[in-house]
Design a protein around this motif. Sequence first.
Motif, PDB file in Angstrom:
ATOM      1  N   ASN A 153       0.789  -1.092  -0.250  1.00  0.00           N
ATOM      2  CA  ASN A 153       0.069   0.006  -0.105  1.00  0.00           C
ATOM      3  C   ASN A 153       0.934   1.350   0.005  1.00  0.00           C
ATOM      4  OD1 ASN A 153       0.860  -0.333   2.756  1.00  0.00           O
ATOM      5  ND2 ASN A 153      -1.034   0.658   3.671  1.00  0.00           N
ATOM      6  N   VAL A 154       0.374   2.405  -0.544  1.00  0.00           N
ATOM      7  CA  VAL A 154       0.962   3.654  -0.486  1.00  0.00           C
ATOM      8  C   VAL A 154       0.430   4.429   0.829  1.00  0.00           C
ATOM      9  CG1 VAL A 154       1.311   5.752  -1.907  1.00  0.00           C
ATOM     10  CG2 VAL A 154       0.865   3.701  -2.994  1.00  0.00           C
ATOM     11  N   ARG A 155       1.669   5.159   1.478  1.00  0.00           N
ATOM     12  CA  ARG A 155       1.485   5.761   2.719  1.00  0.00           C
ATOM     13  C   ARG A 155       1.485   7.248   2.070  1.00  0.00           C
ATOM     14  NH1 ARG A 155       3.588   3.235   8.105  1.00  0.00           N
ATOM     15  NH2 ARG A 155       3.240   1.229   7.937  1.00  0.00           N
ATOM     16  N   VAL A 156       0.250   8.220   2.424  1.00  0.00           N
ATOM     17  CA  VAL A 156       0.440   9.374   2.013  1.00  0.00           C
ATOM     18  C   VAL A 156       0.576  10.504   3.089  1.00  0.00           C
ATOM     19  CG1 VAL A 156      -0.972  11.118   0.557  1.00  0.00           C
ATOM     20  CG2 VAL A 156      -1.108   8.387   0.051  1.00  0.00           C
ATOM     21  N   ALA A 157       1.399  11.565   2.819  1.00  0.00           N
ATOM     22  CA  ALA A 157       1.640  12.614   3.987  1.00  0.00           C
ATOM     23  C   ALA A 157       1.320  13.780   3.136  1.00  0.00           C
ATOM     24  CB  ALA A 157       3.126  12.568   4.578  1.00  0.00           C
ATOM     25  N   LYS A 158       0.463  14.698   4.079  1.00  0.00           N
ATOM     26  CA  LYS A 158      -0.118  15.854   3.440  1.00  0.00           C
ATOM     27  C   LYS A 158       1.223  16.933   3.456  1.00  0.00           C
ATOM     28  CE  LYS A 158      -4.114  18.987   3.885  1.00  0.00           C
ATOM     29  NZ  LYS A 158      -3.356  19.887   3.557  1.00  0.00           N
ATOM     30  N   ILE A 159       1.091  17.909   2.289  1.00  0.00           N
ATOM     31  CA  ILE A 159       1.958  18.864   2.312  1.00  0.00           C
ATOM     32  C   ILE A 159       1.376  20.201   2.684  1.00  0.00           C
ATOM     33  CG2 ILE A 159       3.685  20.454   0.998  1.00  0.00           C
ATOM     34  CD1 ILE A 159       4.186  17.775  -0.500  1.00  0.00           C
ATOM     35  N   MET A 160       1.663  20.875   3.682  1.00  0.00           N
ATOM     36  CA  MET A 160       0.735  22.213   3.843  1.00  0.00           C
ATOM     37  C   MET A 160       1.128  23.217   2.704  1.00  0.00           C
ATOM     38  SD  MET A 160      -0.304  21.313   6.746  1.00  0.00           S
ATOM     39  CE  MET A 160      -1.097  22.861   7.561  1.00  0.00           C
ATOM     40  N   PRO A 161       0.080  24.165   2.618  1.00  0.00           N
ATOM     41  CA  PRO A 161       0.118  25.016   1.507  1.00  0.00           C
ATOM     42  C   PRO A 161       1.392  25.967   1.919  1.00  0.00           C
ATOM     43  CG  PRO A 161      -1.861  25.466   2.759  1.00  0.00           C
ATOM     44  CD  PRO A 161      -1.475  24.051   3.208  1.00  0.00           C
ATOM     45  N   GLY A 162       1.965  26.315   0.728  1.00  0.00           N
ATOM     46  CA  GLY A 162       3.087  27.301   0.982  1.00  0.00           C
ATOM     47  C   GLY A 162       4.186  26.573   1.121  1.00  0.00           C
ATOM     48  N   VAL A 163       4.557  25.354   1.180  1.00  0.00           N
ATOM     49  CA  VAL A 163       5.862  24.571   1.493  1.00  0.00           C
ATOM     50  C   VAL A 163       6.196  23.719   0.195  1.00  0.00           C
ATOM     51  CG1 VAL A 163       6.434  22.524   3.265  1.00  0.00           C
ATOM     52  CG2 VAL A 163       4.865  24.252   3.881  1.00  0.00           C
ATOM     53  N   LYS A 164       7.512  23.704   0.315  1.00  0.00           N
ATOM     54  CA  LYS A 164       8.144  22.903  -0.836  1.00  0.00           C
ATOM     55  C   LYS A 164       8.756  21.750  -0.526  1.00  0.00           C
ATOM     56  CE  LYS A 164      11.562  23.764  -4.039  1.00  0.00           C
ATOM     57  NZ  LYS A 164      12.762  24.537  -4.275  1.00  0.00           N
ATOM     58  N   VAL A 165       8.567  20.723  -0.924  1.00  0.00           N
ATOM     59  CA  VAL A 165       9.093  19.396  -0.781  1.00  0.00           C
ATOM     60  C   VAL A 165      10.009  18.794  -1.990  1.00  0.00           C
ATOM     61  CG1 VAL A 165       8.901  17.386   0.116  1.00  0.00           C
ATOM     62  CG2 VAL A 165       7.359  18.848   0.947  1.00  0.00           C
ATOM     63  N   THR A 166      11.254  18.530  -1.517  1.00  0.00           N
ATOM     64  CA  THR A 166      12.090  17.990  -2.839  1.00  0.00           C
ATOM     65  C   THR A 166      12.743  16.706  -2.128  1.00  0.00           C
ATOM     66  OG1 THR A 166      13.897  19.537  -2.197  1.00  0.00           O
ATOM     67  CG2 THR A 166      12.490  19.984  -4.223  1.00  0.00           C
ATOM     68  N   VAL A 167      12.901  15.566  -2.980  1.00  0.00           N
ATOM     69  CA  VAL A 167      13.372  14.549  -2.575  1.00  0.00           C
ATOM     70  C   VAL A 167      14.856  14.451  -3.417  1.00  0.00           C
ATOM     71  CG1 VAL A 167      13.226  11.844  -2.715  1.00  0.00           C
ATOM     72  CG2 VAL A 167      11.187  13.384  -2.559  1.00  0.00           C
ATOM     73  N   LYS A 168      16.104  14.299  -2.766  1.00  0.00           N
ATOM     74  CA  LYS A 168      17.312  14.063  -3.291  1.00  0.00           C
ATOM     75  C   LYS A 168      17.943  12.929  -2.970  1.00  0.00           C
ATOM     76  CE  LYS A 168      17.884  19.218  -3.445  1.00  0.00           C
ATOM     77  NZ  LYS A 168      18.407  20.386  -2.665  1.00  0.00           N
ATOM     78  N   GLY A 169      17.900  11.948  -3.502  1.00  0.00           N
ATOM     79  CA  GLY A 169      18.485  10.659  -3.115  1.00  0.00           C
ATOM     80  C   GLY A 169      17.945   9.927  -1.804  1.00  0.00           C
ATOM     81  N   GLU A 170      18.774  10.049  -0.794  1.00  0.00           N
ATOM     82  CA  GLU A 170      18.246   9.414   0.373  1.00  0.00           C
ATOM     83  C   GLU A 170      17.831  10.655   1.467  1.00  0.00           C
ATOM     84  OE1 GLU A 170      19.363   6.025   2.190  1.00  0.00           O
ATOM     85  OE2 GLU A 170      19.060   5.879  -0.204  1.00  0.00           O
ATOM     86  N   ASP A 171      17.643  11.670   0.898  1.00  0.00           N
ATOM     87  CA  ASP A 171      17.248  13.182   1.814  1.00  0.00           C
ATOM     88  C   ASP A 171      15.924  13.601   1.202  1.00  0.00           C
ATOM     89  OD1 ASP A 171      19.228  13.127   3.617  1.00  0.00           O
ATOM     90  OD2 ASP A 171      20.528  14.173   2.422  1.00  0.00           O
ATOM     91  N   ILE A 172      15.176  14.140   2.272  1.00  0.00           N
ATOM     92  CA  ILE A 172      14.000  14.991   1.728  1.00  0.00           C
ATOM     93  C   ILE A 172      14.074  16.387   2.459  1.00  0.00           C
ATOM     94  CG2 ILE A 172      11.362  15.138   1.985  1.00  0.00           C
ATOM     95  CD1 ILE A 172      11.492  12.230   2.159  1.00  0.00           C
ATOM     96  N   VAL A 173      14.081  17.370   1.495  1.00  0.00           N
ATOM     97  CA  VAL A 173      14.237  18.717   2.028  1.00  0.00           C
ATOM     98  C   VAL A 173      12.851  19.415   2.045  1.00  0.00           C
ATOM     99  CG1 VAL A 173      15.322  20.933   1.647  1.00  0.00           C
ATOM    100  CG2 VAL A 173      16.528  18.795   1.117  1.00  0.00           C
ATOM    101  N   VAL A 174      12.585  19.989   3.060  1.00  0.00           N
ATOM    102  CA  VAL A 174      11.147  20.743   3.516  1.00  0.00           C
ATOM    103  C   VAL A 174      11.286  22.178   3.478  1.00  0.00           C
ATOM    104  CG1 VAL A 174       9.094  20.846   4.367  1.00  0.00           C
ATOM    105  CG2 VAL A 174       9.989  18.541   4.310  1.00  0.00           C
TER     106      VAL A 174
END
Length: 181
Positions: free
Chosen positions: A118-139
Amino acid sequence: MQMVSFREEIQIPSGITVNIDGKTVKVKGKKGELSRDFSFAKFLTISLEDGKIILEGSFLGRREKATAYSIVKHIKNMFTGVQNGYRYYLKIIFTHFPITVKVVNDEVQITNLIGEKNVRVAKIMPGVKVTVKGEDIVVEGIDLEKVSQTAANIETVTKIRDFDRRIFSDGIYIYKKEVIS
């Protein structure tokens, strides 16, 4: 009889404009604009005087003073946000099954956590930028509360239950917080 009063002055940094409408504080800087409503603090008056935000109240108890100082800190966080912004770093940790993380619209989708289909889903709040870089997630974002809530949403959705955390350390964890300079 002496009047017990509270007065706190917050100096407005250069490059920031502040508007106060009742108990709503609007702060505008080079990164953007933030607005926050403090109408829950009925015991305080918020005003603007020659480059300073003034918070005043009379006969405040311990809880009211604590709330007043929290409001002071919220306003200072708004100043930092519109000038610089906030950034949270999260690390993707897995032992056997590689976790896949994708950003789709306003949510982060996490698949293959400990082999789950199954897919787990996390909500991103408005005005926030999320990027995935390899093993890291930057918020990143200018509102500290929204940035930290988004990072917490990602971390919480990958929490594993009914397994020994010492052995199954899979998940996504916050490991660094900073003010963008």
